[in-house]
Design a protein around this motif. Structure first.
Motif, PDB file in Angstrom:
ATOM      1  N   GLU A  23       0.815  -1.240  -0.143  1.00 13.33           N
ATOM      2  CA  GLU A  23       0.025  -0.089  -0.052  1.00 13.33           C
ATOM      3  C   GLU A  23       0.970   1.280  -0.050  1.00 13.33           C
ATOM      4  OE1 GLU A  23      -2.415  -0.608   3.332  1.00 13.33           O
ATOM      5  OE2 GLU A  23      -3.901  -1.795   2.555  1.00 13.33           O
ATOM      6  N   ALA A  24       1.813   1.269   0.748  1.00 11.38           N
ATOM      7  CA  ALA A  24       2.681   2.524   0.926  1.00 11.38           C
ATOM      8  C   ALA A  24       3.679   2.652  -0.448  1.00 11.38           C
ATOM      9  CB  ALA A  24       3.939   2.355   1.813  1.00 11.38           C
ATOM     10  N   ALA A  25       3.896   1.584  -1.305  1.00 12.87           N
ATOM     11  CA  ALA A  25       4.836   1.720  -2.566  1.00 12.87           C
ATOM     12  C   ALA A  25       3.795   2.484  -3.358  1.00 12.87           C
ATOM     13  CB  ALA A  25       4.936   0.296  -3.133  1.00 12.87           C
ATOM     14  N   GLY A  26       2.601   2.539  -3.510  1.00  9.30           N
ATOM     15  CA  GLY A  26       1.577   3.451  -4.194  1.00  9.30           C
ATOM     16  C   GLY A  26       1.626   2.821  -5.639  1.00  9.30           C
ATOM     17  N   ASN A  27       2.145   1.746  -6.133  1.00 12.47           N
ATOM     18  CA  ASN A  27       1.863   1.376  -7.586  1.00 12.47           C
ATOM     19  C   ASN A  27       1.559  -0.067  -7.635  1.00 12.47           C
ATOM     20  OD1 ASN A  27       4.415   0.415  -6.678  1.00 12.47           O
ATOM     21  ND2 ASN A  27       5.793   1.359  -8.014  1.00 12.47           N
ATOM     22  N   ILE A  28       0.739  -0.403  -6.637  1.00 13.80           N
ATOM     23  CA  ILE A  28       0.370  -2.024  -6.571  1.00 13.80           C
ATOM     24  C   ILE A  28      -1.371  -1.858  -6.418  1.00 13.80           C
ATOM     25  CG2 ILE A  28       0.500  -4.020  -5.180  1.00 13.80           C
ATOM     26  CD1 ILE A  28       3.273  -3.424  -5.077  1.00 13.80           C
ATOM     27  N   GLU A  29      -1.970  -2.882  -6.973  1.00  7.18           N
ATOM     28  CA  GLU A  29      -3.383  -3.035  -6.632  1.00  7.18           C
ATOM     29  C   GLU A  29      -3.404  -4.427  -6.378  1.00  7.18           C
ATOM     30  OE1 GLU A  29      -7.904  -2.775  -8.371  1.00  7.18           O
ATOM     31  OE2 GLU A  29      -5.907  -2.542  -9.758  1.00  7.18           O
ATOM     32  N   ILE A  30      -3.859  -4.870  -5.067  1.00  2.82           N
ATOM     33  CA  ILE A  30      -4.154  -6.264  -4.535  1.00  2.82           C
ATOM     34  C   ILE A  30      -5.452  -6.822  -4.923  1.00  2.82           C
ATOM     35  CG2 ILE A  30      -3.827  -8.052  -2.595  1.00  2.82           C
ATOM     36  CD1 ILE A  30      -2.009  -5.594  -1.300  1.00  2.82           C
ATOM     37  N   LEU A  31      -5.597  -7.949  -5.589  1.00  2.24           N
ATOM     38  CA  LEU A  31      -6.704  -8.198  -6.202  1.00  2.24           C
ATOM     39  C   LEU A  31      -7.381  -9.664  -5.647  1.00  2.24           C
ATOM     40  CD1 LEU A  31      -6.795  -7.646 -10.076  1.00  2.24           C
ATOM     41  CD2 LEU A  31      -7.539  -6.022  -8.436  1.00  2.24           C
ATOM     42  N   PHE A  32      -6.403 -10.238  -5.188  1.00  2.00           N
ATOM     43  CA  PHE A  32      -6.784 -11.575  -4.729  1.00  2.00           C
ATOM     44  C   PHE A  32      -5.928 -12.310  -3.791  1.00  2.00           C
ATOM     45  CE2 PHE A  32      -8.930 -15.394  -6.764  1.00  2.00           C
ATOM     46  CZ  PHE A  32      -8.536 -16.442  -5.825  1.00  2.00           C
ATOM     47  N   VAL A  33      -6.374 -13.100  -2.522  1.00  2.00           N
ATOM     48  CA  VAL A  33      -5.392 -13.521  -1.393  1.00  2.00           C
ATOM     49  C   VAL A  33      -5.861 -15.191  -1.232  1.00  2.00           C
ATOM     50  CG1 VAL A  33      -6.876 -12.867   0.290  1.00  2.00           C
ATOM     51  CG2 VAL A  33      -4.549 -13.530   0.776  1.00  2.00           C
ATOM     52  N   GLY A  34      -4.796 -15.885  -1.367  1.00  2.00           N
ATOM     53  CA  GLY A  34      -4.947 -17.302  -1.509  1.00  2.00           C
ATOM     54  C   GLY A  34      -4.315 -17.847  -0.153  1.00  2.00           C
ATOM     55  N   SER A  35      -4.872 -18.960   0.109  1.00  2.00           N
ATOM     56  CA  SER A  35      -4.279 -19.602   1.513  1.00  2.00           C
ATOM     57  C   SER A  35      -4.554 -21.149   1.548  1.00  2.00           C
ATOM     58  CB  SER A  35      -4.743 -18.984   2.846  1.00  2.00           C
ATOM     59  OG  SER A  35      -4.165 -19.578   4.025  1.00  2.00           O
ATOM     60  N   ARG A  36      -3.908 -22.037   2.302  1.00  2.00           N
ATOM     61  CA  ARG A  36      -4.314 -23.325   2.260  1.00  2.00           C
ATOM     62  C   ARG A  36      -5.300 -23.514   3.247  1.00  2.00           C
ATOM     63  NH1 ARG A  36       1.019 -25.252   5.443  1.00  2.00           N
ATOM     64  NH2 ARG A  36       0.825 -23.231   6.496  1.00  2.00           N
ATOM     65  N   ASP A  37      -5.698 -22.460   3.847  1.00  2.00           N
ATOM     66  CA  ASP A  37      -6.675 -22.423   4.604  1.00  2.00           C
ATOM     67  C   ASP A  37      -7.868 -21.308   4.199  1.00  2.00           C
ATOM     68  OD1 ASP A  37      -8.830 -21.872   6.626  1.00  2.00           O
ATOM     69  OD2 ASP A  37      -7.619 -21.905   8.242  1.00  2.00           O
ATOM     70  N   VAL A  38      -8.669 -21.783   3.529  1.00  2.00           N
ATOM     71  CA  VAL A  38      -9.408 -20.647   2.810  1.00  2.00           C
ATOM     72  C   VAL A  38     -10.168 -19.605   3.668  1.00  2.00           C
ATOM     73  CG1 VAL A  38     -11.558 -20.184   0.966  1.00  2.00           C
ATOM     74  CG2 VAL A  38     -10.011 -22.460   0.679  1.00  2.00           C
ATOM     75  N   ASP A  39     -10.699 -20.259   4.770  1.00  2.00           N
ATOM     76  CA  ASP A  39     -11.412 -19.356   5.954  1.00  2.00           C
ATOM     77  C   ASP A  39     -10.330 -18.284   6.404  1.00  2.00           C
ATOM     78  OD1 ASP A  39     -13.675 -20.490   5.698  1.00  2.00           O
ATOM     79  OD2 ASP A  39     -13.180 -21.954   7.418  1.00  2.00           O
ATOM     80  N   LYS A  40      -9.037 -18.442   6.330  1.00  2.00           N
ATOM     81  CA  LYS A  40      -8.040 -17.562   6.823  1.00  2.00           C
ATOM     82  C   LYS A  40      -7.847 -16.534   5.606  1.00  2.00           C
ATOM     83  CE  LYS A  40      -3.543 -17.375   8.733  1.00  2.00           C
ATOM     84  NZ  LYS A  40      -2.372 -18.169   9.134  1.00  2.00           N
ATOM     85  N   ALA A  41      -8.053 -17.019   4.260  1.00  2.00           N
ATOM     86  CA  ALA A  41      -7.824 -16.155   3.270  1.00  2.00           C
ATOM     87  C   ALA A  41      -9.058 -15.186   3.207  1.00  2.00           C
ATOM     88  CB  ALA A  41      -7.852 -16.943   1.926  1.00  2.00           C
ATOM     89  N   LYS A  42     -10.233 -15.660   3.671  1.00  2.00           N
ATOM     90  CA  LYS A  42     -11.389 -14.936   3.711  1.00  2.00           C
ATOM     91  C   LYS A  42     -11.321 -13.764   4.810  1.00  2.00           C
ATOM     92  CE  LYS A  42     -16.441 -14.979   4.276  1.00  2.00           C
ATOM     93  NZ  LYS A  42     -17.520 -15.905   4.442  1.00  2.00           N
ATOM     94  N   GLU A  43     -10.799 -14.115   5.690  1.00  2.00           N
ATOM     95  CA  GLU A  43     -10.670 -13.282   6.964  1.00  2.00           C
ATOM     96  C   GLU A  43      -9.730 -12.018   6.566  1.00  2.00           C
ATOM     97  OE1 GLU A  43      -9.100 -13.083  11.689  1.00  2.00           O
ATOM     98  OE2 GLU A  43      -9.340 -14.916  10.325  1.00  2.00           O
TER      99      GLU A  43
END
Length: 355
Positions: A23-43
């Motif tokens: 976020e501080a870098a200012g030239n990035i957009e985060i679209l997706f997060v994945g995890s071995r635990d999908v509930d953790k990814a959702k949180e």
């Protein structure tokens, strides 16, 4: 390309740290997060307002993502990185790798113009690049003869044993590969990534066999030496000291420099000791040479922010930096040899120059 579209492979502690750096870098957009635990990814996605979440494999295959930051355990990472590279994704991959062969495979799998970077943030700092030029181009300390480096932090054995660093099935290198990546890497950086002739290390192991605290020696040609210690059994220390034929360089905060404090100095062997300790009102590097003193500004942002900015610039230019490949592979080669030495009760392990 206005903003680089990123996916996260992993939703643990280091992901939390680096989502803020992105976020501080200012030239990035985060679209997706994945995890071995999908509930953790959702949180994680809910907390940081990331539009989508899912599995690790889904991150690697998502067509809307340009690049992926991998911060999953070492033992499960390689197949995901190779999958992402096969899909043409740029990859910023946490260190260490499982072994040097996997490091070579990772960089070799990148299609032309696709960036692969390992997450050694201090190497991306403005200060580090300036010191590299002072050391290797201007040769301010002459020929480097001896380096000592340390990166330690105090964590109870029980806590480490219960975490992933205490589980060789997830993190084969334990504390040596985690903390030692920095101190061993600083030695190699100081010797301009020349490989040592042989290494040895001893250390304290956890019941699982994972390394907890390690100390060792890297022996180079012509009697040049590198010594290090790393792990979780000593208080916070994060320094390296490089001694040469004409001077020395010391950095006391190379991994995570604190704000508003003098952090390092460089000077000839003839300089008066007190000239090294001139206080400044910001973190910086004091250069003392033939009676002339000057201050070199430190990083404009924390190392992680500069790392992501450098990564984005590499993607945009379509010209990956070969130094990133060299530093990652050679550091892993030496870590592998040091791990072998620890397991062989401190025996010397030779390193082939052909690697």
């Amino acid at each position: 390309m206005s903003k680089l579209r990123f996916g996260f492979a992993g939703a643990g502690m280091i992901a939390t740290k680096n989502v803020k750096a992105m976020e501080a870098a200012g030239n990035i957009e985060i679209l997706f997060v994945g995890s071995r635990d999908v509930d953790k990814a959702k949180e994680f996605a809910t907390t940081y307002q990331i539009p989508r979440h899912g599995t690790l494999e889904e991150v690697c295959d998502d067509k809307d993502i340009d690049a992926i930051y991998f911060c999953v355990p070492t033992a499960v990472r390689q197949k995901l990185v190779l999958r992402a590279l096969a899909n043409g994704k740029h990859c910023l991959v946490e260190k260490p790798q499982a072994n040097a062969s996997e490091a070579v495979e990772m960089f070799s799998a990148a299609p032309p113009g696709v960036t692969v970077m390992d997450g050694t943030m201090w190497l991306q700092a403005t200060r580090t690049e300036h010191l590299r030029k002072l050391l290797h181009e201007d040769r301010k300390v002459g020929q480097v003869r001896h380096i000592h480096a340390a990166f330690t932090a105090l964590f109870p054995k029980e806590a480490v044993a219960q975490g992933i660093r205490g589980n060789p099935e997830l993190e084969p290198g334990g504390g040596l590969a985690d903390m030692g990546w920095y101190s061993v890497g600083a030695i190699l950086w100081g010797y301009n990534y020349e490989l040592p002739e042989r290494v040895r290390a001893t250390g304290e192991l956890l019941p699982s066999g994972a390394t907890y605290q390690v100390a060792g020696t890297l022996e180079f040609s012509d009697g040049r030496i590198g010594q290090f210690d790393a792990g979780y059994g000593l208080p916070l220390r994060q320094y390296f000291e490089i001694s040469g034929s004409e001077g020395m360089l010391r950095v006391d905060d190379f991994v995570n420099p604190p704000a508003m404090s003098p952090s390092s100095f460089i000077g000839p062997s003839t300089a008066k000791p007190e000239s090294f300790w001139l206080m400044t009102d910001s973190s910086g590097v004091w250069v003392t040479n033939a009676g002339q003193q000057s201050v070199v500004p430190d990083v404009k942002d924390v190392h992680e922010v500069e790392m992501f900015r450098n990564f984005v610039e590499s993607v945009k230019s379509k010209t990956p930096n070969e130094r990133w490949k060299t530093s990652c592979i050679k550091t892993q080669i030496v870590i592998d040899a040091l791990l072998q030495s620890v397991r062989e009760d401190g025996a010397y392990v030779p390193i082939s120059k052909s690697q």
